[in-house]
Design an enzyme around this catalytic site. Structure first.
Site, PDB file in Angstrom:
ATOM      1  N   LYS A  56       0.832  -1.211   0.000  1.00  0.00           N
ATOM      2  CA  LYS A  56       0.000   0.000   0.000  1.00  0.00           C
ATOM      3  C   LYS A  56       0.863   1.256   0.000  1.00  0.00           C
ATOM      4  O   LYS A  56       0.494   2.278  -0.597  1.00  0.00           O
ATOM      5  CB  LYS A  56      -0.944   0.003   1.208  1.00  0.00           C
ATOM      6  CG  LYS A  56      -1.846  -1.205   1.322  1.00  0.00           C
ATOM      7  CD  LYS A  56      -2.516  -1.556   0.003  1.00  0.00           C
ATOM      8  CE  LYS A  56      -3.194  -2.909   0.062  1.00  0.00           C
ATOM      9  NZ  LYS A  56      -2.292  -4.062  -0.033  1.00  0.00           N
ATOM     10  N   ALA A 185      -4.199 -12.858 -12.300  1.00  0.00           N
ATOM     11  CA  ALA A 185      -4.910 -11.575 -12.287  1.00  0.00           C
ATOM     12  C   ALA A 185      -5.743 -11.425 -11.019  1.00  0.00           C
ATOM     13  O   ALA A 185      -6.844 -10.879 -11.054  1.00  0.00           O
ATOM     14  CB  ALA A 185      -5.814 -11.456 -13.517  1.00  0.00           C
ATOM     15  N   GLY A 186      -5.208 -11.902  -9.896  1.00  0.00           N
ATOM     16  CA  GLY A 186      -5.888 -11.747  -8.620  1.00  0.00           C
ATOM     17  C   GLY A 186      -5.489 -10.454  -7.935  1.00  0.00           C
ATOM     18  O   GLY A 186      -4.902  -9.551  -8.542  1.00  0.00           O
ATOM     19  N   GLU A 207      -3.554 -14.882 -17.200  1.00  0.00           N
ATOM     20  CA  GLU A 207      -4.478 -15.507 -16.248  1.00  0.00           C
ATOM     21  C   GLU A 207      -5.023 -16.812 -16.829  1.00  0.00           C
ATOM     22  O   GLU A 207      -5.487 -16.848 -17.971  1.00  0.00           O
ATOM     23  CB  GLU A 207      -5.630 -14.544 -15.931  1.00  0.00           C
ATOM     24  CG  GLU A 207      -6.774 -15.128 -15.140  1.00  0.00           C
ATOM     25  CD  GLU A 207      -6.332 -15.705 -13.791  1.00  0.00           C
ATOM     26  OE1 GLU A 207      -6.565 -16.914 -13.581  1.00  0.00           O
ATOM     27  OE2 GLU A 207      -5.760 -14.961 -12.982  1.00  0.00           O
ATOM     28  N   SER A 272       1.877 -14.744  -9.173  1.00  0.00           N
ATOM     29  CA  SER A 272       0.892 -14.487  -8.129  1.00  0.00           C
ATOM     30  C   SER A 272      -0.324 -15.381  -8.364  1.00  0.00           C
ATOM     31  O   SER A 272      -1.342 -14.944  -8.884  1.00  0.00           O
ATOM     32  CB  SER A 272       0.489 -13.008  -8.143  1.00  0.00           C
ATOM     33  OG  SER A 272      -0.515 -12.755  -7.194  1.00  0.00           O
ATOM     34  N   ARG A 275      -1.776 -18.776  -2.524  1.00  0.00           N
ATOM     35  CA  ARG A 275      -0.904 -19.037  -1.390  1.00  0.00           C
ATOM     36  C   ARG A 275      -1.215 -20.414  -0.805  1.00  0.00           C
ATOM     37  O   ARG A 275      -2.338 -20.932  -0.955  1.00  0.00           O
ATOM     38  CB  ARG A 275      -1.068 -17.955  -0.311  1.00  0.00           C
ATOM     39  CG  ARG A 275      -0.730 -16.559  -0.828  1.00  0.00           C
ATOM     40  CD  ARG A 275      -0.852 -15.505   0.253  1.00  0.00           C
ATOM     41  NE  ARG A 275       0.154 -15.656   1.298  1.00  0.00           N
ATOM     42  CZ  ARG A 275       1.393 -15.182   1.225  1.00  0.00           C
ATOM     43  NH1 ARG A 275       1.798 -14.532   0.139  1.00  0.00           N
ATOM     44  NH2 ARG A 275       2.246 -15.351   2.212  1.00  0.00           N
ATOM     45  N   HIS A 447     -22.745  16.229   3.120  1.00  0.00           N
ATOM     46  CA  HIS A 447     -22.636  16.726   1.746  1.00  0.00           C
ATOM     47  C   HIS A 447     -21.629  17.875   1.690  1.00  0.00           C
ATOM     48  O   HIS A 447     -21.686  18.768   2.539  1.00  0.00           O
ATOM     49  CB  HIS A 447     -24.004  17.226   1.266  1.00  0.00           C
ATOM     50  CG  HIS A 447     -23.946  17.874  -0.089  1.00  0.00           C
ATOM     51  ND1 HIS A 447     -23.849  17.139  -1.254  1.00  0.00           N
ATOM     52  CD2 HIS A 447     -23.955  19.191  -0.458  1.00  0.00           C
ATOM     53  CE1 HIS A 447     -23.817  17.975  -2.277  1.00  0.00           C
ATOM     54  NE2 HIS A 447     -23.872  19.221  -1.826  1.00  0.00           N
TER      55      HIS A 447
END
Length: 468
Positions: A56, A185-186, A207, A272, A275, A447
């Site tokens: 991230k 493509a996960g 994929e 990828s 797992r 808003h």
């Protein structure tokens, strides 16, 4: 020999949270963990060290570069000469990881949790206690929690090493690869592919499945694929990898697609493809700990294994391999051991993909609800009709609410757009309490905010959106 009420094997999200909650409940607690980063013990497991957190950080850095180079001009901001300092970007990522893993170590100290660095192994029962090898030191524990997590699944044709990497290796490239291949493509493949695509790589995603994000709502997956293709990600579905060869300069991947054989050349290749449970060194065979045919630890509805007072949680028991799912299992189990009513509602666990736009969902898709024989109604509202999204300059995507047509109870919510990783929590909370689309629609939203799209989607289930 030291004795503990609770000993946790594994210091990732499942393990360290279980240890902290057990200590809060008054148990004398220890945790043994073998994760090592930069030659030192580092609590937090895959998530904090080489997974959720560093990815991230890199996603955020690459998004800022994308904004400066491609989006700032729209806001009247002229920038020239922007460049990427990969080394500094990696250093920033490492600093974020250091802060959080150090935070876990501080929490262990605060809660008086004994920490052992190394592998934990079940040795034998001694009365009502277990004798455990905690990194070379034998200790006793009345309750043992296995939280050893998972490891990246390798492609048999392409073992990890050299130019072929898994998630952690893909976060350590010292330069932007010109040609980057991604097998899978996960979630991980999409996030890491997005990072390097924004920084200048040409990204090709291979994929095996015939479609994109097949676990997500059909409309969500269709919109996501369109957005990623617009960004330049090159997707190939239904492929069969037949050969992977690497040399000093890169990797060649041969695959079949629609009966045609193709060979592609990449500087780096990210694999990828899922797992696998990590039970390395646990001593499962020696003590008779039951594993299923895929190697996951077998547990009942209360996380109990076949061995008395031995439990398992997190990735190592299968299910959704998500850090937040693992953390909730850690809390629930510690409370169960204390005689409380720990519980995890697996029906409303949110899924999030931190790409741009972000993708998030919880509960049933429209298709899944209908397959269960439910009569549903849906409401959808686009971010393009939201003032805050337009002000941000990112009106991509929508929110879709799936509700039971008879009871109005929310069955699922599906989002794609800016900031939906934060918006999903509101609907999950309402779903946790069995709330209805009307409950969501009648809740006052500030808003202008992106959250108004959630309200409008709930209103749309009754065909009464206010701004469409």
């Amino acid at each position: 020999m030291d004795s503990y009420d609770v000993l946790v094997i594994g210091g990732g999200p499942a393990g360290y949270v279980a240890a902290i909650r057990a200590a809060q409940l008054g148990f004398k607690t220890a945790c043994v963990d073998a994760f090592e980063r930069n030659g030192k013990a580092s609590l937090g497991g895959t998530c904090l060290n080489v997974g959720c957190i560093p990815s991230k950080a890199m996603l955020d850095s690459s998004e800022k570069f994308e904004m400066i180079t491609h989006e700032a001009a729209e806001h009247g901001i002229q920038v020239s000469g922007a460049s990427v300092d990969v080394a500094k970007m990696l250093a920033r990522k490492a600093g974020v990881v250091d802060k959080l893993t150090g935070g876990v170590a501080y929490l262990f100290k605060k809660n008086k949790i004994t920490s052992f660095f190394g592998y934990g192994k079940l040795l034998r029962q001694d009365g009502e206690e277990w004798v455990v090898d905690a990194a070379g030191t034998e200790v006793k524990a009345r309750h043992v929690i296995v939280a050893t997590g998972s490891n990246p699944r390798a492609l048999p044709l392409a073992p990890f090493g050299g130019h072929v990497v898994e998630n952690s290796g893909a976060l350590e490239f010292t330069a932007v690869p010109q040609q980057l291949g991604v097998i899978g493509a996960g979630v991980i493949g999409l996030e890491l592919g997005s990072v390097w695509r924004r920084l200048g790589a040409q990204v090709t995603v291979l994929e095996a499945l015939p479609g994109f994000l097949m676990a997500a709502d059909d409309g969500l997956a269709k919109e996501a694929l369109k957005q990623f293709q617009k960004q330049g990600l090159d997707f190939h579905f239904g492929v069969n990898i037949t050969k992977v060869e690497q040399d000093d300069s890169g990797v060649s991947v041969t695959y079949t697609e629609k009966d045609a054989e193709v060979t592609a050349r990449f500087d780096k290749l990210i694999v990828s493809i899922g797992r696998v449970p990590n039970t390395n060194g646990l001593g499962a065979d020696a003590v008779g700990l039951a594993l299923d045919e895929r190697g996951f630890v077998k547990v009942d509805g209360h996380y109990r294994t076949n061995l008395p007072n031995v439990y398992a949680i997190g990735d190592v028991i299968g299910g959704a391999m998500l850090a937040h799912k693992a953390e909730e299992e850690g809390v629930a189990l510690a409370e169960m051991i204390a005689g409380q009513a720990g519980h995890v509602n697996y029906d409303v666990i949110p899924w999030v993909i931190y790409t741009s736009p972000e993708i998030a969902w919880a509960g049933l898709s429209e298709k899944q609800a209908k397959e269960k024989g439910l009569t549903v109604k849906t409401g959808q509202f686009p971010f393009s009709a939201n003032g805050r999204a337009l002000g941000h300059g990112d009106p991509r995507g929508f929110v879709k609410v799936v509700a039971d047509a008879q009871s109005d109870r929310i069955l699922g919510v599906h989002m794609i757009g800016s900031g939906v990783s934060e918006l999903i929590g509101e609907v999950v909370a309402i779903m946790e309490f069995g709330g209805s689309a009307e409950d969501l629609a009648r809740t006052v939203h500030a808003h202008p905010t992106l959250s108004e799209v959630v309200k409008e989607a709930a209103l749309a289930t009754d065909k009464r959106s206010l701004h469409m």
